[in-house]
Motif scaffolding. Structure first.
Motif, PDB file in Angstrom:
ATOM      1  N   LEU A   1       1.723   3.266  -3.599  1.00 29.89           N
ATOM      2  CA  LEU A   1       0.822   4.154  -4.319  1.00 29.89           C
ATOM      3  C   LEU A   1       0.897   5.611  -3.853  1.00 29.89           C
ATOM      4  O   LEU A   1       0.950   6.515  -4.699  1.00 29.89           O
ATOM      5  CB  LEU A   1      -0.613   3.628  -4.223  1.00 29.89           C
ATOM      6  CG  LEU A   1      -0.909   2.419  -5.130  1.00 29.89           C
ATOM      7  CD1 LEU A   1      -2.257   1.813  -4.788  1.00 29.89           C
ATOM      8  CD2 LEU A   1      -0.860   2.825  -6.596  1.00 29.89           C
TER       9      LEU A   1
ATOM     10  N   GLU B   1      -7.662  -4.291  -7.170  1.00 27.11           N
ATOM     11  CA  GLU B   1      -7.449  -3.779  -5.813  1.00 27.11           C
ATOM     12  C   GLU B   1      -6.621  -2.504  -5.846  1.00 27.11           C
ATOM     13  O   GLU B   1      -6.895  -1.551  -5.109  1.00 27.11           O
ATOM     14  CB  GLU B   1      -6.757  -4.850  -4.960  1.00 27.11           C
ATOM     15  CG  GLU B   1      -6.432  -4.410  -3.538  1.00 27.11           C
ATOM     16  CD  GLU B   1      -7.670  -4.076  -2.724  1.00 27.11           C
ATOM     17  OE1 GLU B   1      -7.544  -3.291  -1.756  1.00 27.11           O
ATOM     18  OE2 GLU B   1      -8.758  -4.593  -3.047  1.00 27.11           O
ATOM     19  N   LYS B   2      -5.607  -2.482  -6.728  1.00 28.70           N
ATOM     20  CA  LYS B   2      -4.777  -1.278  -6.847  1.00 28.70           C
ATOM     21  C   LYS B   2      -5.584  -0.129  -7.452  1.00 28.70           C
ATOM     22  O   LYS B   2      -5.381   1.042  -7.118  1.00 28.70           O
ATOM     23  CB  LYS B   2      -3.553  -1.582  -7.717  1.00 28.70           C
ATOM     24  CG  LYS B   2      -2.569  -2.559  -7.082  1.00 28.70           C
ATOM     25  CD  LYS B   2      -1.937  -1.956  -5.844  1.00 28.70           C
ATOM     26  CE  LYS B   2      -0.786  -2.808  -5.307  1.00 28.70           C
ATOM     27  NZ  LYS B   2      -1.239  -4.113  -4.813  1.00 28.70           N
TER      28      LYS B   2
ATOM     29  N   LEU C   1       2.717   2.905 -12.837  1.00 24.49           N
ATOM     30  CA  LEU C   1       1.283   2.859 -12.557  1.00 24.49           C
ATOM     31  C   LEU C   1       0.547   2.009 -13.593  1.00 24.49           C
ATOM     32  O   LEU C   1      -0.424   1.322 -13.262  1.00 24.49           O
ATOM     33  CB  LEU C   1       0.725   4.282 -12.537  1.00 24.49           C
ATOM     34  CG  LEU C   1      -0.696   4.463 -12.001  1.00 24.49           C
ATOM     35  CD1 LEU C   1      -0.817   3.924 -10.573  1.00 24.49           C
ATOM     36  CD2 LEU C   1      -1.085   5.939 -12.036  1.00 24.49           C
TER      37      LEU C   1
ATOM     38  N   LEU D   1       0.616  -1.438 -12.323  1.00 27.04           N
ATOM     39  CA  LEU D   1      -0.139  -1.672 -11.097  1.00 27.04           C
ATOM     40  C   LEU D   1      -1.645  -1.732 -11.312  1.00 27.04           C
ATOM     41  O   LEU D   1      -2.329  -2.532 -10.680  1.00 27.04           O
ATOM     42  CB  LEU D   1       0.174  -0.571 -10.075  1.00 27.04           C
ATOM     43  CG  LEU D   1       1.540  -0.643  -9.383  1.00 27.04           C
ATOM     44  CD1 LEU D   1       1.724   0.556  -8.476  1.00 27.04           C
ATOM     45  CD2 LEU D   1       1.658  -1.927  -8.576  1.00 27.04           C
ATOM     46  N   VAL D   2      -2.169  -0.897 -12.199  1.00 27.38           N
ATOM     47  CA  VAL D   2      -3.628  -0.791 -12.300  1.00 27.38           C
ATOM     48  C   VAL D   2      -4.275  -1.952 -13.071  1.00 27.38           C
ATOM     49  O   VAL D   2      -5.485  -1.964 -13.277  1.00 27.38           O
ATOM     50  CB  VAL D   2      -4.061   0.558 -12.928  1.00 27.38           C
ATOM     51  CG1 VAL D   2      -3.742   1.711 -11.998  1.00 27.38           C
ATOM     52  CG2 VAL D   2      -3.435   0.764 -14.299  1.00 27.38           C
TER      53      VAL D   2
ATOM     54  N   ARG E   1       0.803  -1.214   0.000  1.00 28.99           N
ATOM     55  CA  ARG E   1       0.000   0.000   0.000  1.00 28.99           C
ATOM     56  C   ARG E   1       0.839   1.268   0.000  1.00 28.99           C
ATOM     57  O   ARG E   1       0.414   2.303  -0.495  1.00 28.99           O
ATOM     58  CB  ARG E   1      -0.933   0.003   1.223  1.00 28.99           C
ATOM     59  CG  ARG E   1      -1.997  -1.076   1.159  1.00 28.99           C
ATOM     60  CD  ARG E   1      -2.869  -1.035   2.400  1.00 28.99           C
ATOM     61  NE  ARG E   1      -3.906  -2.052   2.333  1.00 28.99           N
ATOM     62  CZ  ARG E   1      -5.109  -1.847   1.814  1.00 28.99           C
ATOM     63  NH1 ARG E   1      -5.395  -0.666   1.307  1.00 28.99           N
ATOM     64  NH2 ARG E   1      -6.003  -2.819   1.793  1.00 28.99           N
TER      65      ARG E   1
ATOM     66  N   ASP F   1      -4.390  -4.608 -11.612  1.00 25.28           N
ATOM     67  CA  ASP F   1      -4.961  -5.247 -10.420  1.00 25.28           C
ATOM     68  C   ASP F   1      -6.131  -4.397  -9.921  1.00 25.28           C
ATOM     69  O   ASP F   1      -5.943  -3.235  -9.554  1.00 25.28           O
ATOM     70  CB  ASP F   1      -3.881  -5.338  -9.340  1.00 25.28           C
ATOM     71  CG  ASP F   1      -4.388  -5.984  -8.056  1.00 25.28           C
ATOM     72  OD1 ASP F   1      -5.605  -6.224  -7.929  1.00 25.28           O
ATOM     73  OD2 ASP F   1      -3.547  -6.228  -7.170  1.00 25.28           O
TER      74      ASP F   1
ATOM     75  N   GLN G   1      -7.568   1.332  -4.633  1.00 27.66           N
ATOM     76  CA  GLN G   1      -6.707   2.129  -3.752  1.00 27.66           C
ATOM     77  C   GLN G   1      -6.323   3.454  -4.420  1.00 27.66           C
ATOM     78  O   GLN G   1      -6.323   4.508  -3.783  1.00 27.66           O
ATOM     79  CB  GLN G   1      -5.447   1.338  -3.402  1.00 27.66           C
ATOM     80  CG  GLN G   1      -5.698   0.100  -2.554  1.00 27.66           C
ATOM     81  CD  GLN G   1      -4.448  -0.751  -2.409  1.00 27.66           C
ATOM     82  OE1 GLN G   1      -3.341  -0.278  -2.618  1.00 27.66           O
ATOM     83  NE2 GLN G   1      -4.642  -2.016  -2.057  1.00 27.66           N
ATOM     84  N   ALA G   2      -6.004   3.402  -5.714  1.00 29.91           N
ATOM     85  CA  ALA G   2      -5.579   4.609  -6.424  1.00 29.91           C
ATOM     86  C   ALA G   2      -6.698   5.645  -6.456  1.00 29.91           C
ATOM     87  O   ALA G   2      -6.455   6.844  -6.252  1.00 29.91           O
ATOM     88  CB  ALA G   2      -5.147   4.250  -7.849  1.00 29.91           C
TER      89      ALA G   2
END
Length: 340
Positions: free
Chosen positions: A28, A58-59, A50, A53-54, A25, A56, A62-63
């Motif tokens: 990010l 879940e990411k 990024l 990461l995106v 976490r 996922d 969070q983003a």
């Protein structure tokens, strides 16, 4: 003429080295800071990280919670083409996830993207239209596109954009015009779409017919389709080998023939023979739409007289595996058999 595919590769002078990135976490928040950095390379590296990461969901969640979308919207107007390319790529990946689509719509990303319709970089425009296409699949997204006043410029872009992007625009329009058509009609959409029905690309022909189907589902759209003499062109597509072209074309015809003007135009263009051919093909995906279109033509005395000679074609449809086809055939036979 064949067009080159739009490349997503970065310019050769860009260092693609990604920023070192920790997992978890805490990564990010650091990336969000780097997106707002005055250093160009830092921004580019953060965006490339990024993009990974995106994928996922879940990411993505969070983003959005961390306010990334405000940072990304600000970068859409960046003078550096790589920043704009990677920003639109991040947003297009986020739009693949339901949580991402909801977040993009809720945070005003549709309006923020409007300035990229004329971006000089092909991949930036393609990414932008991919986002519109994905978001418009949701009622809220289609509403957002309409509220942003994007329908007239999208119609105009069909005249000039690359084929890949035209396909995406047609996908967006098909979902938006299901909701409301007045702006599209005022922008001359029917004339533009009529031209696209003769495009060399099968995908564009099919999607143009799909958009016309949505337009024809509205009363004012039916009138425009008849006035622009689209019906003869739709009929010419019934002989296409591609099932989706046939399905969308017969669907558009079915809606247009609800009006007396539409039925008159179809009879003048000898619509019955090609529609009967589709009804007789047991494996045709367009069979149901063709039966419904012929049922409308059977409401005309001359149409009913012609179809009486082909009653057996509809009779055979009563044994079709599809209950919808069976029911449509029953209705068609009732209309054909009616005596004044």
């Amino acid at each position: 003429m064949a067009q080159p595919r739009i490349s997503a590769y970065l310019p050769p002078d860009i260092d693609p080295t990604k920023a070192a990135l920790a997992f978890g976490r805490r990564a990010l928040p650091k990336l969000n800071e780097e997106l707002q950095s005055p250093e160009l390379l830092t921004q580019q590296q953060a965006l490339m990280a990024l993009c990974d990461l995106v994928h996922d969901p879940e990411k993505v969640y969070q983003a959005i919670a961390l306010g990334f979308l405000d940072s990304l919207k600000a970068l859409l107007v960046h003078q550096d083409q790589t920043v704009r390319q990677k920003t639109t790529e991040v947003l297009s990946i986020m739009a693949l996830h339901s949580i991402g689509r909801e977040g993009l719509i809720r945070n005003g990303v549709i309006s923020a993207l409007t300035g990229l319709l004329d971006d000089p970089v092909d991949i930036c425009r393609k990414n932008t239209h991919q986002i519109f296409d994905m978001l418009a699949k949701l009622p809220e997204g289609a509403g957002g596109v309409l509220q942003a006043g994007l329908i007239p410029p999208l119609v105009l872009k069909l005249k000039t954009e690359l084929d890949e992007i035209q396909e995406l625009i047609l996908g967006t329009l098909s979902n938006c015009l299901r909701v409301e058509v007045s702006e599209a009609l005022a922008a001359g959409a029917v004339a533009v779409l009529k031209e696209k029905l003769s495009h060399p690309s099968t995908a564009i022909r099919s999607k143009a017919a799909w958009v016309l189907l949505e337009i024809s589902s509205h009363a004012e759209g039916k009138i425009a389709v008849c006035e622009e003499e689209v019906i003869p062109v739709l009929l010419s597509l019934l002989e296409e080998a591609q099932p989706e072209v046939q399905v969308n074309s017969t669907g558009a015809l079915m809606f247009a023939l609800v009006t007396p003007q539409g039925r008159s135009s179809a009879m003048g263009a000898a619509a019955i023979p090609p529609l009967l051919t589709l009804v007789a093909e047991e494996t045709s995906k367009a069979r149901l739409n063709a039966i419904k279109a012929l049922t409308l033509l059977a409401e005309l005395p001359e149409g009913r007289q012609t179809l009486l000679e082909h009653r057996d074609t509809f009779q055979r449809c009563l044994d079709d595996p599809s209950e919808a086809v069976q029911r449509a055939a029953e209705i068609a036979i009732t209309v054909i058999d009616w005596k004044p």
